[in-house]
Design an enzyme around this catalytic site. Sequence first.
Site, PDB file in Angstrom:
ATOM      1  N   CYS A  81       3.794   1.477  -0.439  1.00 18.28           N
ATOM      2  CA  CYS A  81       2.763   0.446  -0.454  1.00 18.28           C
ATOM      3  C   CYS A  81       3.322  -0.857   0.128  1.00 18.28           C
ATOM      4  CB  CYS A  81       2.180   0.291  -1.844  1.00 18.28           C
ATOM      5  SG  CYS A  81       0.598  -0.603  -1.850  1.00 18.28           S
ATOM      6  N   HIS A 185      -0.199   5.412  -2.295  1.00 19.68           N
ATOM      7  CA  HIS A 185       0.628   5.606  -3.486  1.00 19.68           C
ATOM      8  C   HIS A 185       0.815   7.106  -3.734  1.00 19.68           C
ATOM      9  CE1 HIS A 185       0.934   1.498  -5.082  1.00 19.68           C
ATOM     10  NE2 HIS A 185      -0.270   1.310  -4.545  1.00 19.68           N
ATOM     11  N   GLU A 187       2.755   8.484  -5.799  1.00 17.25           N
ATOM     12  CA  GLU A 187       2.930   8.702  -7.239  1.00 17.25           C
ATOM     13  C   GLU A 187       1.608   8.727  -7.987  1.00 17.25           C
ATOM     14  OE1 GLU A 187       2.704   4.223  -6.960  1.00 17.25           O
ATOM     15  OE2 GLU A 187       3.369   5.894  -5.698  1.00 17.25           O
TER      16      GLU A 187
END
Length: 212
Positions: A81, A185, A187
């Site tokens: 990011c 992102h 994750e």
Amino acid sequence: MSRIGLIDYGMGNLHSVTRAFERLGAEVVPLQRAEAFAHCQALILPGVGAFDPAMERLHRSGLVPALEAWTSAGRPLLGICLGLQLLFEGSDEGQAKGLGLIKGRVRALPRSPGHPVPHMGWAPLIPATPSPLLPAGGAAEWVYFVHSYAADPSEASCVTARVAFGETQVTAALWQGPIAACQFHPEKSSSDGQALLRRWLDWVERSTAEAR
């Protein structure tokens, strides 16, 4: 087990990144000092927030020279990011100089009716130059974005994935030398994000073994 250093400069979503890598069997170590880099196989530069405050915090931490030396030595680094944006020479978002590890600039997303900024939500990756992060021939991957700016690298060949935004496509992921980076992102991107992180970890382990 890979030992991954997670750069902690006060502007990253450390918990969710740590959890994602621990689910893949990696050991994640928060790093606030350059001396700790030596004990890691790879580094992650996360980031949530604005460009100038992030660069100010990185400089204050004393980590900038260490990050430059790390990538100059060909050691693996993953930007996530805002962490991707900090790798560039500068950003439309502010006045500070970026790390300059990748040539180019971060530009504001174009404004157009029906396409609000920030770009937020799930979107499919559009494959570009194949890389260990996103090899050729893979199935379409959906990932989660929250951003108002996108990287415009000087060398388009380092773009490994793009994403549609309005009438155009913007950079979604990069791979250049030892540096991988995601504007989205991973994750927070469910199974597709986990698969992408698994590929990066596999590459880190292969690279480490080859360097021995």
